[in-house]
Design a protein around this motif. Structure first.
Motif, mmCIF file in Angstrom:
data_model
loop_
_atom_site.group_PDB
_atom_site.id
_atom_site.type_symbol
_atom_site.label_atom_id
_atom_site.label_comp_id
_atom_site.label_asym_id
_atom_site.label_seq_id
_atom_site.Cartn_x
_atom_site.Cartn_y
_atom_site.Cartn_z
ATOM 1 N N LEU A 16 0.994 -1.316 0.066
ATOM 2 C CA LEU A 16 -0.113 -0.104 0.073
ATOM 3 C C LEU A 16 0.898 1.264 0.184
ATOM 4 N N ALA A 17 1.726 1.109 0.795
ATOM 5 C CA ALA A 17 2.999 2.257 0.844
ATOM 6 C C ALA A 17 3.774 2.631 -0.718
ATOM 7 N N ALA A 18 3.676 1.551 -1.276
ATOM 8 C CA ALA A 18 4.311 1.567 -2.566
ATOM 9 C C ALA A 18 3.204 2.150 -3.635
ATOM 10 N N LYS A 19 2.103 1.731 -3.485
ATOM 11 C CA LYS A 19 1.022 2.130 -4.549
ATOM 12 C C LYS A 19 0.753 3.795 -4.399
ATOM 13 N N ARG A 20 1.058 4.393 -2.966
ATOM 14 C CA ARG A 20 0.884 5.780 -2.705
ATOM 15 C C ARG A 20 2.014 6.411 -2.913
ATOM 16 N N GLU A 34 3.991 -8.962 -4.877
ATOM 17 C CA GLU A 34 2.944 -9.616 -5.492
ATOM 18 C C GLU A 34 1.388 -8.988 -5.465
ATOM 19 N N MET A 35 1.365 -8.663 -4.075
ATOM 20 C CA MET A 35 0.201 -7.783 -3.784
ATOM 21 C C MET A 35 0.092 -6.511 -4.476
ATOM 22 N N TYR A 36 1.155 -5.920 -4.513
ATOM 23 C CA TYR A 36 1.270 -4.615 -5.124
ATOM 24 C C TYR A 36 0.873 -4.580 -6.702
ATOM 25 N N GLU A 37 1.265 -5.775 -7.250
ATOM 26 C CA GLU A 37 0.781 -5.896 -8.744
ATOM 27 C C GLU A 37 -0.422 -6.416 -8.760
ATOM 28 N N SER A 38 -1.245 -7.397 -8.021
ATOM 29 C CA SER A 38 -2.254 -7.997 -8.140
ATOM 30 C C SER A 38 -3.567 -7.249 -7.513
ATOM 31 N N MET A 39 -3.402 -6.390 -6.646
ATOM 32 C CA MET A 39 -4.441 -5.863 -5.703
ATOM 33 C C MET A 39 -4.644 -4.385 -5.893
#
Length: 61
Positions: A16-20, A34-39
């Motif tokens: 989440l921190a990376a997405k933001r 994996e979560m970053y790329e798929s969610m």
């Protein structure tokens, strides 16, 4: 759907921190990458906000 382990909750928080844009995507490893790329950000937020009290360290299969 809430996180089922402390490790899963931590990985979601990192993704989440990376997405933001708070950390670089290149700093992510394993499950958090994996979560970053798929969610979506909303899904990650739901996992990351899970209370850690009472959760196991790792998810049992």
């Amino acid at each position: 759907m809430p996180a089922t382990s402390k490790a899963q909750q931590k990985a979601a928080g990192a993704a989440l921190a990376a997405k933001r844009g708070e950390i670089k995507k290149s700093e992510l490893q394993g499950a958090s990458r994996e979560m970053y790329e798929s969610m979506t950000e909303d899904q990650l937020e739901e996992f990351a906000e899970t209370k850690r009290k009472g959760l196991p360290e790792k998810k049992s299969d």
